[in-house]
Design a protein around this motif. Structure first.
Motif, PDB file in Angstrom:
ATOM      1  N   TYR A  21       0.832  -1.137   0.053  1.00 51.89           N
ATOM      2  CA  TYR A  21       0.351   0.099   0.353  1.00 51.89           C
ATOM      3  C   TYR A  21       1.195   1.233  -0.001  1.00 51.89           C
ATOM      4  O   TYR A  21       0.689   2.090  -0.647  1.00 51.89           O
ATOM      5  CB  TYR A  21      -1.115   0.336   1.290  1.00 51.89           C
ATOM      6  CG  TYR A  21      -1.697   1.411   1.550  1.00 51.89           C
ATOM      7  CD1 TYR A  21      -3.270   0.980   0.560  1.00 51.89           C
ATOM      8  CD2 TYR A  21      -1.324   2.094   1.585  1.00 51.89           C
ATOM      9  CE1 TYR A  21      -4.174   2.811   1.135  1.00 51.89           C
ATOM     10  CE2 TYR A  21      -2.371   3.480   2.149  1.00 51.89           C
ATOM     11  CZ  TYR A  21      -3.347   3.709   1.843  1.00 51.89           C
ATOM     12  OH  TYR A  21      -3.948   4.158   1.803  1.00 51.89           O
ATOM     13  N   THR A  22       1.583   1.271   0.750  1.00 47.99           N
ATOM     14  CA  THR A  22       2.386   2.242   1.171  1.00 47.99           C
ATOM     15  C   THR A  22       3.764   2.448  -0.485  1.00 47.99           C
ATOM     16  O   THR A  22       4.520   3.488  -0.418  1.00 47.99           O
ATOM     17  CB  THR A  22       3.733   3.165   2.765  1.00 47.99           C
ATOM     18  OG1 THR A  22       4.634   1.515   2.175  1.00 47.99           O
ATOM     19  CG2 THR A  22       2.269   2.847   3.382  1.00 47.99           C
ATOM     20  N   LYS A  49      -6.195   3.225   4.483  1.00 48.00           N
ATOM     21  CA  LYS A  49      -6.592   4.373   3.469  1.00 48.00           C
ATOM     22  C   LYS A  49      -7.848   5.185   5.087  1.00 48.00           C
ATOM     23  O   LYS A  49      -7.562   6.414   5.331  1.00 48.00           O
ATOM     24  CB  LYS A  49      -7.407   4.701   2.217  1.00 48.00           C
ATOM     25  CG  LYS A  49      -8.465   5.520   1.752  1.00 48.00           C
ATOM     26  CD  LYS A  49      -9.063   5.578   1.269  1.00 48.00           C
ATOM     27  CE  LYS A  49      -9.570   6.101   0.153  1.00 48.00           C
ATOM     28  NZ  LYS A  49      -9.629   6.361  -0.522  1.00 48.00           N
ATOM     29  N   ALA A  50      -8.228   5.112   5.963  1.00 46.12           N
ATOM     30  CA  ALA A  50      -9.165   5.272   7.033  1.00 46.12           C
ATOM     31  C   ALA A  50      -7.897   5.770   8.227  1.00 46.12           C
ATOM     32  O   ALA A  50      -8.421   6.903   8.922  1.00 46.12           O
ATOM     33  CB  ALA A  50     -10.071   4.055   7.536  1.00 46.12           C
ATOM     34  N   ARG A  51      -7.327   5.344   8.334  1.00 47.92           N
ATOM     35  CA  ARG A  51      -5.798   5.611   8.961  1.00 47.92           C
ATOM     36  C   ARG A  51      -5.266   7.276   8.384  1.00 47.92           C
ATOM     37  O   ARG A  51      -4.736   7.249   9.707  1.00 47.92           O
ATOM     38  CB  ARG A  51      -5.125   4.409   9.598  1.00 47.92           C
ATOM     39  CG  ARG A  51      -6.382   3.648  10.327  1.00 47.92           C
ATOM     40  CD  ARG A  51      -4.973   1.897  10.309  1.00 47.92           C
ATOM     41  NE  ARG A  51      -3.862   2.320  10.811  1.00 47.92           N
ATOM     42  CZ  ARG A  51      -3.100   1.321  10.825  1.00 47.92           C
ATOM     43  NH1 ARG A  51      -3.357  -0.190  10.402  1.00 47.92           N
ATOM     44  NH2 ARG A  51      -1.874   1.752  11.377  1.00 47.92           N
ATOM     45  N   GLY A  52      -5.309   7.528   7.359  1.00 45.76           N
ATOM     46  CA  GLY A  52      -4.402   8.276   6.570  1.00 45.76           C
ATOM     47  C   GLY A  52      -2.812   8.006   6.356  1.00 45.76           C
ATOM     48  O   GLY A  52      -2.576   8.755   6.099  1.00 45.76           O
ATOM     49  N   ILE A  53      -3.139   6.783   6.075  1.00 47.97           N
ATOM     50  CA  ILE A  53      -1.596   6.808   5.837  1.00 47.97           C
ATOM     51  C   ILE A  53      -1.627   6.995   4.133  1.00 47.97           C
ATOM     52  O   ILE A  53      -2.618   6.022   3.140  1.00 47.97           O
ATOM     53  CB  ILE A  53      -1.532   4.975   5.965  1.00 47.97           C
ATOM     54  CG1 ILE A  53      -1.464   5.112   7.711  1.00 47.97           C
ATOM     55  CG2 ILE A  53       0.581   4.345   5.991  1.00 47.97           C
ATOM     56  CD1 ILE A  53      -1.079   3.288   7.609  1.00 47.97           C
ATOM     57  N   SER A  54      -0.526   7.557   3.725  1.00 52.98           N
ATOM     58  CA  SER A  54      -0.592   7.650   2.357  1.00 52.98           C
ATOM     59  C   SER A  54      -0.253   6.851   1.179  1.00 52.98           C
ATOM     60  O   SER A  54       0.848   5.649   1.476  1.00 52.98           O
ATOM     61  CB  SER A  54       1.094   8.815   2.353  1.00 52.98           C
ATOM     62  OG  SER A  54       0.966   8.980   0.931  1.00 52.98           O
ATOM     63  N   GLY A  58       5.957   5.447   1.145  1.00 56.87           N
ATOM     64  CA  GLY A  58       6.773   4.286   0.944  1.00 56.87           C
ATOM     65  C   GLY A  58       8.259   4.818  -0.249  1.00 56.87           C
ATOM     66  O   GLY A  58       9.285   4.411  -0.159  1.00 56.87           O
ATOM     67  N   GLN A  59       6.810   5.393  -1.118  1.00 56.40           N
ATOM     68  CA  GLN A  59       8.337   5.667  -2.552  1.00 56.40           C
ATOM     69  C   GLN A  59       9.057   7.512  -1.794  1.00 56.40           C
ATOM     70  O   GLN A  59      10.197   7.349  -2.736  1.00 56.40           O
ATOM     71  CB  GLN A  59       7.068   6.153  -3.200  1.00 56.40           C
ATOM     72  CG  GLN A  59       6.292   5.181  -3.913  1.00 56.40           C
ATOM     73  CD  GLN A  59       5.729   5.648  -4.913  1.00 56.40           C
ATOM     74  OE1 GLN A  59       5.203   6.473  -5.023  1.00 56.40           O
ATOM     75  NE2 GLN A  59       4.736   4.235  -5.841  1.00 56.40           N
TER      76      GLN A  59
END
Length: 71
Positions: A21-22, A49-54, A58-59
């Motif tokens: 995901y990241t 996504k709900a936790r606001g993780i971009s 990671g990129q």
């Protein structure tokens, strides 16, 4: 000592899904790497996504320029 399990643990699969995901990988990559169902992976993506993780966190870490202290 017990034999290693042929199936991946949910915790390890969650780590892999988070990494996928990241780094902006599609859900299909996470499904292939973990062997878990598409619906489970989709649910993990929704939670991230709900936790606001971009999706590119990671990129950004991979391509961030090193800080220069010389001057």
């Amino acid at each position: 000592m017990s034999e290693p399990s042929e199936t991946m643990t949910r915790d390890r699969a969650s780590e892999i899904v988070r990494d996928c995901y990241t780094t902006g990988q599609p859900q299909s990559v996470a499904v292939t790497l973990t062997g878990f169902s598409r619906s489970w992976v989709a649910g993990e993506y929704r939670q991230l996504k709900a936790r606001g993780i971009s999706r590119v966190a990671g990129q950004l870490e991979l391509f961030e320029a090193p800080q220069s202290s010389s001057g």
